[in-house]
Design an enzyme around this catalytic site. Structure first.
Site, mmCIF file in Angstrom:
data_model
loop_
_atom_site.group_PDB
_atom_site.id
_atom_site.type_symbol
_atom_site.label_atom_id
_atom_site.label_comp_id
_atom_site.label_asym_id
_atom_site.label_seq_id
_atom_site.Cartn_x
_atom_site.Cartn_y
_atom_site.Cartn_z
ATOM 1 N N THR A 124 0.833 -1.200 0.000
ATOM 2 C CA THR A 124 0.000 0.000 0.000
ATOM 3 C C THR A 124 0.868 1.250 0.000
ATOM 4 O OG1 THR A 124 -0.102 0.078 2.427
ATOM 5 C CG2 THR A 124 -1.854 -1.143 1.285
ATOM 6 N N ILE A 125 0.298 2.330 -0.495
ATOM 7 C CA ILE A 125 0.870 3.652 -0.276
ATOM 8 C C ILE A 125 0.322 4.132 1.053
ATOM 9 C CG2 ILE A 125 -0.983 4.690 -1.665
ATOM 10 C CD1 ILE A 125 0.855 7.017 -2.289
ATOM 11 N N SER A 126 1.184 4.662 1.900
ATOM 12 C CA SER A 126 0.769 5.084 3.236
ATOM 13 C C SER A 126 -0.282 6.190 3.159
ATOM 14 C CB SER A 126 1.971 5.585 4.039
ATOM 15 O OG SER A 126 2.878 4.543 4.302
ATOM 16 N N HIS A 131 2.641 10.310 5.515
ATOM 17 C CA HIS A 131 3.659 10.925 4.672
ATOM 18 C C HIS A 131 3.972 12.336 5.165
ATOM 19 C CE1 HIS A 131 2.983 8.121 0.975
ATOM 20 N NE2 HIS A 131 4.000 7.725 1.715
ATOM 21 N N ASP A 176 13.529 -0.538 -3.385
ATOM 22 C CA ASP A 176 12.436 -1.439 -3.047
ATOM 23 C C ASP A 176 12.848 -2.851 -3.447
ATOM 24 O OD1 ASP A 176 9.204 -0.676 -2.456
ATOM 25 O OD2 ASP A 176 9.649 -2.741 -3.047
ATOM 26 N N ASP A 207 17.811 -4.284 -1.096
ATOM 27 C CA ASP A 207 17.434 -4.810 0.210
ATOM 28 C C ASP A 207 17.450 -3.662 1.209
ATOM 29 O OD1 ASP A 207 17.303 -5.987 2.731
ATOM 30 O OD2 ASP A 207 18.554 -7.693 2.177
ATOM 31 N N GLY A 208 16.290 -3.347 1.757
ATOM 32 C CA GLY A 208 16.197 -2.233 2.691
ATOM 33 C C GLY A 208 17.037 -2.400 3.935
#
Length: 285
Positions: A124-126, A131, A176, A207-208
């Site tokens: 999802t987009i927050s 934001h 991402d 990789d975050g």
């Protein structure tokens, strides 16, 4: 007195709500122990035990009414975020008005609802208030000429906001773990801001947990997924004088939005901002 308020531990509201069929403890599940959360995907850091059941109903309420900043247009959304005290600075206000959230969601008809929206791959987009909250914590660290890392770039919305903050002389890197989302972010920013602006951004599959050591250090780092613990690599890549904002906690458990500052000597200071609920930060195998 309002028996519901008294029963759930809100004595100060009990008399005030005597004329109502139900007190605010039941009509608004986001008010907890005298504290008001800023939106439906945020939770108080330490919820009162009597509110646990009501808190579990929060997503249901959110899906029915959205949150209070919802609007019919992008400017209306920003106006409401200002009204609700989420947007506080002129810098964040201006940046949010330069973006059109409709270009970053899958369903344009709900683009200006103040709630998370699906963008594909179970992601999802927050919600806009989250934001805006993150930008308020980071804009001073992401000014003209600075370098920013956005982990979990999603549809590219927040990275585009950072692109405006850092200006032509700065750079925002967005990573991402999903290649499809990286491509989507590029397409969305190009559609919303044009090719010249897109040169301020660098989107990559990554990789975050590892960040982008070859591009650091970063003056500001934002993470859009919850890590079980603070990723050591991101702390290392944070520049002296920089700030990291990241949700930390177990999947499906108690999570907190953590802010970490690194001083000029490299010493770290962290603080909890608020309780949240995010999807987990994925580690590459």
């Amino acid at each position: 007195v309002c028996r519901a308020c008294a029963m759930l531990g809100f004595p100060r509201w009990a008399s005030r709500c005597a004329s109502l069929p139900r007190g605010p403890c039941l009509t608004d599940p986001f008010i907890v122990a005298g504290r008001t959360c800023i939106g439906p995907n945020t939770l108080p850091a330490r919820p009162a035990p009597c509110m646990v059941k009501l808190l579990k109903l929060a997503p249901l309420f959110a899906s029915v009414r959205g949150w209070t900043s919802s609007a019919m247009s992008n400017d209306g959304l920003v106006d409401n975020l200002l009204r609700d005290g989420v947007v506080k600075s002129q810098e964040v206000d201006q940046v949010l008005r330069k973006l059109d959230r409709a270009n970053y969601v899958a369903d344009r008809s709900v683009a200006y609802q103040d709630s998370p929206q699906p963008i594909g791959l179970g992601v999802t987009i927050s919600a806009p208030h989250m934001h805006a909250f993150a930008l308020e914590r980071l804009w001073e660290y992401a000014q003209n000429g600075r370098r920013v890392l956005d982990v979990g770039v999603g549809s590219g919305y927040l990275a585009a906001a950072f692109g405006h903050l850092v200006g032509e002389d700065g750079k925002c890197f967005g990573i991402d773990c999903h290649a499809q989302l990286v491509d989507l972010a590029r397409e969305n920013v190009l559609k919303d801001q044009g090719s010249e602006f897109s040169s301020r951004l660098d989107f990559r599959v990554g990789d975050g947990w590892k960040g982008l050591p070859e591009e650091g250090p970063f003056d500001a780092i934002h993470v859009g997924a919850a890590a079980a613990e603070l990723p050591a690599a991101l702390l290392e890549q944070l520049a002296p004088g920089g700030r990291l904002v990241i949700p930390v906690g177990p999947e499906g458990g108690n999570q907190e939005l953590i802010e970490v500052d690194k001083d000029k000597d490299g010493d770290l200071t962290q603080r909890s901002l608020l309780g949240v609920r995010y999807v987990p930060l994925v580690k590459s195998s």
